[in-house]
Write an enzyme that holds these catalytic residues in place. Structure first.
Site, short mmCIF file in Angstrom:
data_model
loop_
_atom_site.label_atom_id
_atom_site.label_comp_id
_atom_site.label_asym_id
_atom_site.label_seq_id
_atom_site.Cartn_x
_atom_site.Cartn_y
_atom_site.Cartn_z
N ASP A 107 0.94 -1.15 -0.14
CA ASP A 107 0.13 0.07 -0.01
C ASP A 107 0.94 1.15 0.08
O ASP A 107 1.89 1.21 0.86
CB ASP A 107 -0.85 0.11 1.29
CG ASP A 107 -1.90 -1.02 1.18
OD1 ASP A 107 -1.89 -1.80 0.41
OD2 ASP A 107 -2.70 -0.83 2.08
N HIS A 137 4.62 -7.46 -0.11
CA HIS A 137 4.09 -8.77 -0.74
C HIS A 137 4.94 -9.05 -2.11
O HIS A 137 5.18 -8.09 -2.70
CB HIS A 137 2.52 -8.79 -0.87
CG HIS A 137 2.13 -8.76 0.41
ND1 HIS A 137 1.20 -9.89 0.87
CD2 HIS A 137 1.90 -7.83 1.56
CE1 HIS A 137 0.74 -9.91 2.20
NE2 HIS A 137 1.02 -8.42 2.38
N SER A 163 8.74 3.10 5.18
CA SER A 163 9.57 3.55 4.07
C SER A 163 9.41 3.27 2.63
O SER A 163 8.03 3.65 2.38
CB SER A 163 11.27 3.11 4.26
OG SER A 163 11.94 3.81 3.60
#
Length: 286
Positions: free
Chosen positions: A90, A147, A252
């Site tokens: 995200d 992911h 980050s």
């Protein structure tokens, strides 16, 4: 003047000491403190807990458990388009595009070397020359697990020590080779689209970077360290598309690299575009 002072502070502040202190705070289990701090953070950054597997802020044993929270099943459906490359996290697209002359675009007037990004290993960086990259910035409110953009078999992991500059638009525009100077972990996979690198870049107050196969990666001595996984003595590590790769304990940036003529980024994506893990961000080029 404020911008200049902020940039100056980035060079003067004791990055690793601040990150260690932040790590201690984030792991604090004193109930009243961790509850108050977590509640303040969630309100300050408007964190959406409705998709979290555990919605109750007070149920987390410490702030880091909240920060690396799991999501409910189905909260991030994976793009099922054949060959789709998924967003690893995200966040927002910081930059994306071609790797030109061995360099990745950072911000207006700034770029950084793929060779340096991957720890100075010419053999490791060679397959990505002339390829494509995408940089995804994870803001404080975002889900902070990273992911797999594609299914892949882990070949190599490299821990690269460095500074821990803050990562934001101001530093991207003013700190040369920001992402190739910050502490980072580069993971190299063999995929259906050839070699793929996923680089987890630290930042100021990022207390640690973890991967699902190695746990906490930061070695006791902050020196470059390579871990090979394609040797006969090691069992192969294969991760499916969309599987968790690692996580930031505080946030980050994730950078994805592919070789030449392998992927085509979605036309609607530009710098600043919001993305979610599992969203299709590229298709096979051929």
């Amino acid at each position: 003047m404020k911008k200049q002072l902020f940039i100056l502070s980035q060079y003067l502040l004791p990055h690793h000491l601040l990150s260690r202190l932040a790590g201690c705070i984030a792991e604090c289990r004193v109930r009243w403190f961790k509850n108050a701090f977590t509640a303040w953070f969630a309100k300050r950054y408007q964190v959406d807990m409705s998709q979290a597997l555990v919605e109750d802020l007070t149920a987390y044993e410490h702030f880091n458990a909240f920060f690396t929270r799991a999501l409910k099943d189905g909260a991030r459906p994976l793009d099922q388009t054949p060959g789709a490359v998924l967003s690893p996290a995200d966040g927002a697209v910081s930059q994306l595009g071609p790797i030109e002359h061995g360099r990745v675009f950072q911000a207006k007037g700034h770029s950084f070397s793929v060779l340096e990004l991957l720890g100075g290993d010419a053999a490791l960086s060679a397959p990505f020359m002339g390829g494509d990259f995408a940089t995804v910035y994870l803001s404080p409110k975002d889900y902070h697990r990273v992911h797999m953009p594609l299914a892949g078999t882990l070949r190599e992991m490299v821990y690269i020590p460095g500074r821990i500059f803050s990562v934001n638009q101001t530093t991207a525009e003013n700190v040369p080779e920001l992402f190739a100077r910050n502490e980072r972990v580069a993971c190299i996979f063999d995929t259906e689209r050839g070699p793929m690198a996923v680089v987890l870049v630290g930042a100021m107050i990022v207390a640690s970077i973890e991967t699902v196969w190695a746990g906490l990666v930061t070695p006791p001595k902050r020196e470059l360290k390579t871990f090979r996984y394609d040797e006969a003595a090691r069992a192969p590590i294969h991760l499916e598309k969309g599987a968790e790769l690692g996580r930031f304990k505080l946030g980050s940036t994730a950078i994805v690299l592919f070789g030449p003529d392998q992927v085509k980024w979605a036309e609607e994506l530009v710098a600043g575009s919001p993305v979610q893990m599992g969203q299709g961000i590229a298709a096979p080029k051929a």
